[in-house]
Scaffold this active site. Sequence first.
Site, PDB file in Angstrom:
ATOM      1  N   CYS A 148      -0.187   6.178   9.470  1.00  0.00           N
ATOM      2  CA  CYS A 148       0.364   5.596  10.065  1.00  0.00           C
ATOM      3  C   CYS A 148      -0.021   4.395  10.974  1.00  0.00           C
ATOM      4  O   CYS A 148      -0.730   4.869  12.081  1.00  0.00           O
ATOM      5  CB  CYS A 148       0.565   6.622  10.768  1.00  0.00           C
ATOM      6  SG  CYS A 148       2.742   5.937  11.265  1.00  0.00           S
ATOM      7  N   SER A 204      12.293   6.263  14.576  1.00  0.00           N
ATOM      8  CA  SER A 204      10.911   5.944  14.822  1.00  0.00           C
ATOM      9  C   SER A 204      11.680   5.690  17.211  1.00  0.00           C
ATOM     10  O   SER A 204      11.854   4.581  16.569  1.00  0.00           O
ATOM     11  CB  SER A 204      10.373   5.038  14.201  1.00  0.00           C
ATOM     12  OG  SER A 204       9.084   4.565  15.453  1.00  0.00           O
ATOM     13  N   ASN A 224       9.957   5.989  20.044  1.00  0.00           N
ATOM     14  CA  ASN A 224       8.730   5.326  21.180  1.00  0.00           C
ATOM     15  C   ASN A 224       8.387   5.107  22.157  1.00  0.00           C
ATOM     16  O   ASN A 224       7.606   5.371  23.396  1.00  0.00           O
ATOM     17  CB  ASN A 224       7.595   4.461  19.989  1.00  0.00           C
ATOM     18  CG  ASN A 224       7.563   4.752  18.616  1.00  0.00           C
ATOM     19  OD1 ASN A 224       7.272   5.723  18.044  1.00  0.00           O
ATOM     20  ND2 ASN A 224       7.798   3.845  18.189  1.00  0.00           N
ATOM     21  N   GLU A 263       0.773  -1.543  -0.078  1.00  0.00           N
ATOM     22  CA  GLU A 263      -0.078   0.141   0.117  1.00  0.00           C
ATOM     23  C   GLU A 263       0.984   1.931  -0.226  1.00  0.00           C
ATOM     24  O   GLU A 263       1.859   1.133   0.648  1.00  0.00           O
ATOM     25  CB  GLU A 263      -1.165  -0.173   0.931  1.00  0.00           C
ATOM     26  CG  GLU A 263      -2.141  -1.530   1.194  1.00  0.00           C
ATOM     27  CD  GLU A 263      -3.102  -1.074   1.756  1.00  0.00           C
ATOM     28  OE1 GLU A 263      -4.272  -1.211   2.053  1.00  0.00           O
ATOM     29  OE2 GLU A 263      -2.302  -0.590   3.079  1.00  0.00           O
ATOM     30  N   CYS A 286       6.855  -4.524  16.161  1.00  0.00           N
ATOM     31  CA  CYS A 286       6.464  -3.086  16.788  1.00  0.00           C
ATOM     32  C   CYS A 286       4.226  -3.688  16.769  1.00  0.00           C
ATOM     33  O   CYS A 286       3.976  -4.253  15.869  1.00  0.00           O
ATOM     34  CB  CYS A 286       6.123  -2.302  15.645  1.00  0.00           C
ATOM     35  SG  CYS A 286       7.633  -1.724  15.289  1.00  0.00           S
TER      36      CYS A 286
END
Length: 338
Positions: free
Chosen positions: A328, A209, A211, A86, A111
């Site tokens: 996201c 990333s 987090n 995608e 993740c």
Amino acid sequence: MLHLAGQDSRTLARRAGISLEDARRITGAVIGRGAPLRDARNVRRSVLDEVDALATPGELRLLESVDAKDGFRKYLFELPDGLRVETVRIPLYDTHHVVCLSSQAGCALGCAFCATAKLGLDRSLRSWEMVSQLLAVRADSERPITGVVFMGQGEPFLNYDEVLAAAYALCDPAGARIDARRISISTAGVVPMIRRYTAEGHKFRLCISLNAAMPWKRRALMPVEQGFPLDELVEAIREHAALRGRVTLEYVMISGVNVGEEDAAALGRLLAGIPVRLNPIAVNDASGRYRPPDEDEWNAFRDALARELPGTPVVRRYSGGQDEHAACGMLASRRRGD
């Protein structure tokens, strides 16, 4: 689209043994105009024959595109071997678009908050398959595309060479002509490749990333922490910032998990003295396991960040396309209604 669509003009000239000028004309046709190789102007037929002999036929097939209420558009492509990926077109300021590209079919990193992780990894994409996503979206767009983010499905730094080849093809002045400073490559924290990227001096924007600022908490959210611990990641960030400039850190906000006062304090300790930009974004979890923070929780976290990281730009990213799973963390390579 031909395999050569994933090459910038200098690489094409070297691999095909043709002049740089001919390579630029071919790149201008295939990437710049999205035309067939034979439509390259002012290139001798013998040169086109040589290049054609090196090219591997293949194309991405558009299976579906869907529009979210906020103007995001999601594309589902089928690769030559039947796998699906995608791509998302992101509207900016009602004048232009940014395109979010996938670099792998699936992802191996697991993740906890990401729909792509549930797919596992099928394979890495070739550079031309990434460039072809951009070309297909461009052909469907009235507004210009002025930026690219490698933040779709997959871990770009586990497909390092092909992603870099695609990025250079996209910023080639003879081709897509996207400013290299508006091409962002994101990684979950593959430390050896971050260090390689820094050493090689690429001109694209590096995004990481993060987090969580506590190793145990990051490990629960991102298994990559087990292989590349937070202290090693921060050193790689520090090295990149010292040599190449400010690093953008992405931070997926999860209510009750990583947006407390203690999380802001841990970020302050972890990132002290490192020039970074922090981009918090609310989690998007179709499974319902994780919730985004409400406005009160976000405001308290933002204020805590301002105290703990004075002078650090904190820019909350808009989480768009949720109603069509274009946001996201929601890309799962499914048709609408599946």
